[in-house]
Design a protein around this motif. Structure first.
Motif, PDB file in Angstrom:
ATOM      1  N   GLU A  28      17.530  29.204  75.745  1.00 43.05           N
ATOM      2  CA  GLU A  28      17.127  30.398  76.482  1.00 43.05           C
ATOM      3  C   GLU A  28      16.749  30.060  77.927  1.00 43.05           C
ATOM      4  N   GLY A  29      17.388  30.748  78.864  1.00 39.05           N
ATOM      5  CA  GLY A  29      17.086  30.570  80.275  1.00 39.05           C
ATOM      6  C   GLY A  29      17.825  29.428  80.936  1.00 39.05           C
ATOM      7  N   TRP A  30      18.587  28.665  80.184  1.00 41.83           N
ATOM      8  CA  TRP A  30      19.296  27.519  80.739  1.00 41.83           C
ATOM      9  C   TRP A  30      20.777  27.818  80.909  1.00 41.83           C
ATOM     10  N   SER A  31      21.296  27.489  82.078  1.00 38.65           N
ATOM     11  CA  SER A  31      22.727  27.521  82.336  1.00 38.65           C
ATOM     12  C   SER A  31      23.314  26.139  82.049  1.00 38.65           C
ATOM     13  N   THR A  32      24.620  26.022  82.183  1.00 37.26           N
ATOM     14  CA  THR A  32      25.246  24.714  82.039  1.00 37.26           C
ATOM     15  C   THR A  32      24.723  23.730  83.083  1.00 37.26           C
ATOM     16  N   ARG A  33      24.386  24.216  84.265  1.00 40.43           N
ATOM     17  CA  ARG A  33      23.794  23.330  85.277  1.00 40.43           C
ATOM     18  C   ARG A  33      22.447  22.785  84.794  1.00 40.43           C
ATOM     19  N   ASP A  34      21.617  23.631  84.221  1.00 39.58           N
ATOM     20  CA  ASP A  34      20.322  23.183  83.704  1.00 39.58           C
ATOM     21  C   ASP A  34      20.503  22.140  82.599  1.00 39.58           C
ATOM     22  N   LEU A  35      21.468  22.389  81.722  1.00 41.64           N
ATOM     23  CA  LEU A  35      21.718  21.454  80.633  1.00 41.64           C
ATOM     24  C   LEU A  35      22.213  20.109  81.164  1.00 41.64           C
ATOM     25  N   ALA A  36      23.124  20.143  82.108  1.00 39.46           N
ATOM     26  CA  ALA A  36      23.620  18.892  82.693  1.00 39.46           C
ATOM     27  C   ALA A  36      22.478  18.113  83.342  1.00 39.46           C
ATOM     28  N   ALA A  37      21.594  18.806  84.048  1.00 36.01           N
ATOM     29  CA  ALA A  37      20.465  18.131  84.688  1.00 36.01           C
ATOM     30  C   ALA A  37      19.544  17.502  83.648  1.00 36.01           C
ATOM     31  N   HIS A  38      19.329  18.183  82.542  1.00 33.85           N
ATOM     32  CA  HIS A  38      18.526  17.626  81.446  1.00 33.85           C
ATOM     33  C   HIS A  38      19.123  16.313  80.946  1.00 33.85           C
ATOM     34  N   LEU A  39      20.443  16.284  80.770  1.00 35.84           N
ATOM     35  CA  LEU A  39      21.096  15.086  80.258  1.00 35.84           C
ATOM     36  C   LEU A  39      21.035  13.935  81.254  1.00 35.84           C
ATOM     37  N   VAL A  40      21.185  14.257  82.530  1.00 36.00           N
ATOM     38  CA  VAL A  40      21.087  13.216  83.560  1.00 36.00           C
ATOM     39  C   VAL A  40      19.668  12.650  83.593  1.00 36.00           C
ATOM     40  N   LEU A  41      18.675  13.523  83.542  1.00 33.79           N
ATOM     41  CA  LEU A  41      17.280  13.060  83.530  1.00 33.79           C
ATOM     42  C   LEU A  41      17.030  12.149  82.329  1.00 33.79           C
ATOM     43  N   ARG A  42      17.482  12.566  81.175  1.00 33.80           N
ATOM     44  CA  ARG A  42      17.238  11.807  79.941  1.00 33.80           C
ATOM     45  C   ARG A  42      17.804  10.399  80.022  1.00 33.80           C
ATOM     46  N   GLU A  43      18.959  10.250  80.664  1.00 33.31           N
ATOM     47  CA  GLU A  43      19.622   8.955  80.686  1.00 33.31           C
ATOM     48  C   GLU A  43      19.308   8.113  81.909  1.00 33.31           C
ATOM     49  N   ARG A  44      18.970   8.761  83.027  1.00 37.19           N
ATOM     50  CA  ARG A  44      18.851   8.027  84.282  1.00 37.19           C
ATOM     51  C   ARG A  44      17.431   7.988  84.854  1.00 37.19           C
ATOM     52  N   ARG A  45      16.517   8.768  84.276  1.00 40.32           N
ATOM     53  CA  ARG A  45      15.150   8.804  84.809  1.00 40.32           C
ATOM     54  C   ARG A  45      14.143   8.575  83.685  1.00 40.32           C
ATOM     55  N   PRO A  46      14.060   7.358  83.160  1.00 40.63           N
ATOM     56  CA  PRO A  46      13.111   7.101  82.073  1.00 40.63           C
ATOM     57  C   PRO A  46      11.669   7.380  82.474  1.00 40.63           C
TER      58      PRO A  46
END
Length: 209
Positions: A28-46
């Motif tokens: 809810e409230g997330w676009s594909t851009r929001d989802l992509a940013a979540h995945l980048v954060l998870r993998e690249r910003r411990p």
């Protein structure tokens, strides 16, 4: 050996590339851009990824995610498609364990936000891998639910969790159960058997982490 984490990642990125950065997702409230940013954060910003699970870090993690989301769309997609080898969750030793469920669920988050979606016919190996992860999901999602909940994937197994009370049975394919147990009840195709009030409560509970 099949690499389901990699194939789900590739399929998700290809779909997001086709749909663009403003397509809806099941979140809810997330676009594909929001989802992509979540995945980048998870993998690249411990340093910020802890905010995904830990409330005290959530504000910092969300600020970082929003900064990541402002990056050009092609760059975001490339960063999702090609995780760094040093990533704690995406290096060759951890990728299948940490990402098979993650990328299956987020692939379905995008697929099932579109009209006319249908469940995929998953490979037996992927079903088996998803079922292995349902036990941990169930213990997290249902540990406080006031009933004995039996989670059954025909052909793969059954597990039980809950705090006792009138039993409820949730039956479905491993992928559908994974979606249900991760808080995506409204788009999962499972069968719930048990007292109507308990079944309705289970469908409406906040099961996500």
């Amino acid at each position: 050996m099949p690499r389901y984490a990699r194939s789900e990642r590739e399929a998700l990125v290809d779909l997001m590339q086709t749909l663009g950065p403003d397509a809806p997702t099941v979140n809810e409230g997330w676009s594909t851009r929001d989802l992509a940013a979540h995945l980048v954060l998870r993998e690249r910003r411990p340093d910020a990824a802890g905010g995904i699970l830990l409330p005290p870090l959530r504000g910092y993690g969300e600020r970082v995610r929003l900064r990541i989301a402002a990056r050009p769309w092609p760059l975001l997609l490339d960063q999702v498609r090609r995780p760094p080898a040093w990533s704690p969750v995406s290096n060759p030793l951890t990728d299948e364990l940490a990402n098979t469920l993650e990328f299956f669920i987020h692939h379905e988050d995008v697929r099932r936000a579109r009209p006319g979606w249908l469940p995929r016919d998953l490979a037996a190996g992927l079903n088996k891998a998803l079922w292995k992860r349902c036990g941990g999901l169930a213990r997290l999602a249902l540990r406080r639910f006031p009933a004995d909940v039996f989670v059954q994937a025909p052909g793969y197994g059954e597990l039980s969790v809950g705090r006792g009370g009138e039993p409820v049975r949730v039956v479905g394919a491993p992928g559908e159960l994974a979606l249900f147990l991760s808080g995506r009840q409204r788009v999962s195709r499972v069968q719930i058997d048990g007292p109507p009030a308990q079944a309705e409560r289970l469908r409406g509970s906040d099961l996500g982490m």
